[in-house]
Design a protein around this motif. Sequence first.
Motif: not given
Length: 539
Positions: A383, A387, A394, A412
């Motif tokens: 993640a 990102e 994710i 997360a």
Amino acid sequence: MDILVSCRQMIKEMINLSGTQMKIFLMDKETTSIISCSYAQSEIMQKEVYLFDRLDSKVARDSIGHLKCIVFVRPTAENIALLVSELKRPRYNQYYIYFSNVVNKFDLKSLAEADENEVVREVHEFFMDGIALRKDLNTINLTRIYEQGFSLKQTAAERIKQSIIALLLQLKKNPAIRYQASSSNCSKLADEVSQVIRRENTLFETAQSDVVLLILERSQDVVTPLLNQWTYEAMIHELIGITNNRVNVENQSMVLSELYDDFFTENIISNFGEIGQNIKTLISEFQEQSKINKNLESISDMKKFVEDYPQFKKISGTVTKHVALVGELSKIVQQNNLLEISEVEQSIVADGDHSRCLERIRNLVSNSRTTNLDAVRLVLLYALKFETNPNNEISSLIGSLRLRDSTASRVAANILKYGGQSKRSADLFGGGSTIEITRKFMKGLKGVENIYTQHEPYIKKVVEQFIRGKMDNYPLMGNDSSRQDNLIIYMVGGATYEEAAYVRSMNKKRQQGFGGPSIILSSNCMLNTKSFIDDLSVM
């Protein structure tokens, strides 16, 4: 700068100031840890200390009128109240009261008024308000320091400020203060520490101005606490856990101290494979001297040798301790498939290919040998790395984690809020290499492998900037920092043993004449992946 030597000198001075005769040592929870990591109990007992107890003990202490009493506590409201009560009904002949930090005049007045029996012989401040784990590593074991939104709790900010002030006074340093510009927590701490230094200027008037205090926050590097470790001390903390230099293995409590364990001192930052080889070398030397010929191909062979030859255990007790430790580490590595997991971790941080990383993470998350912790760490690393990749998965990976850990989505989300790309001022991931990490097998010892790791903690870049004088991202507060040769790094949010290993390696190079700054690493706590994720899960 050596905080461990400094602590030992101050403890020795406390005992010497109380003179001869048998004594009792009264401490609180935190100063007990400070003392125990600096001195072995048996060593203190040789200095006429007869008993050790807690000022805050719930069990009533006996009155022993002929004993002197050394009190070493933090100057908290609770401890002052306990001392007032103690002095009104003294159990001992004389009291030597020492505080770990600055004590205010009002509290001193309360103690003086309570001392109707005139048993107090000495009141003194010994600035020692943190636990010296190593000569260059300091902590206060303070966790859960954030409120919602990742602002420091007021109580945590105050405690961290106090520990920083005590460390500076302990080392007799009046620093130039720099802080992470992107962190409001660091900015506020820097300002408050600076105010205390100005307010308590008489305490700092003889201090040297040859050090920079650099206040950083964990949010700048959330990758380092998520990685499996392969240097000895860091690996022990990651897979077993270390608390105040103690580790529990096979129902044994073992002490890992550079004061009393030469093998550990020499191998703190050695990699896993080297540790096994070094233990094997020591046992082989004993075999040669004793004309014993036993083939040692594995940790199991070494453990059996120790059991079969008690004379070896007698002359080398510390080595037998490390045989047990390395055996436990080796077992965990094999059971939890950590070689493969760590390869994938390192591929992610070394800028691996997205589709390849995703495929391997999915396979490992669905693998029954992968622990919940390792599954979560892989997804969190993914993640953080991907990102902003438009093709990231994710949500899908977090969905598959929910079967294992109901807090996965919250963790997360929190880690991206805390240390995601928008919160970081620098890239934490690789330099464009897509080469897979390769394993390094140590020949001659089965079951103790190592892997090459490409990851380097972010503080390495920070130290390199400091050496080059390129500190533009870290505003200056206080003294001019143009000529400072020493560096104290305070990591708000927890430090790691990987970072401690880097600091130790830099200090070793300096001792060997290669130059560079003398560095101390200090923090509110020492993190491993489990404790880091636990903190994130409660936000």
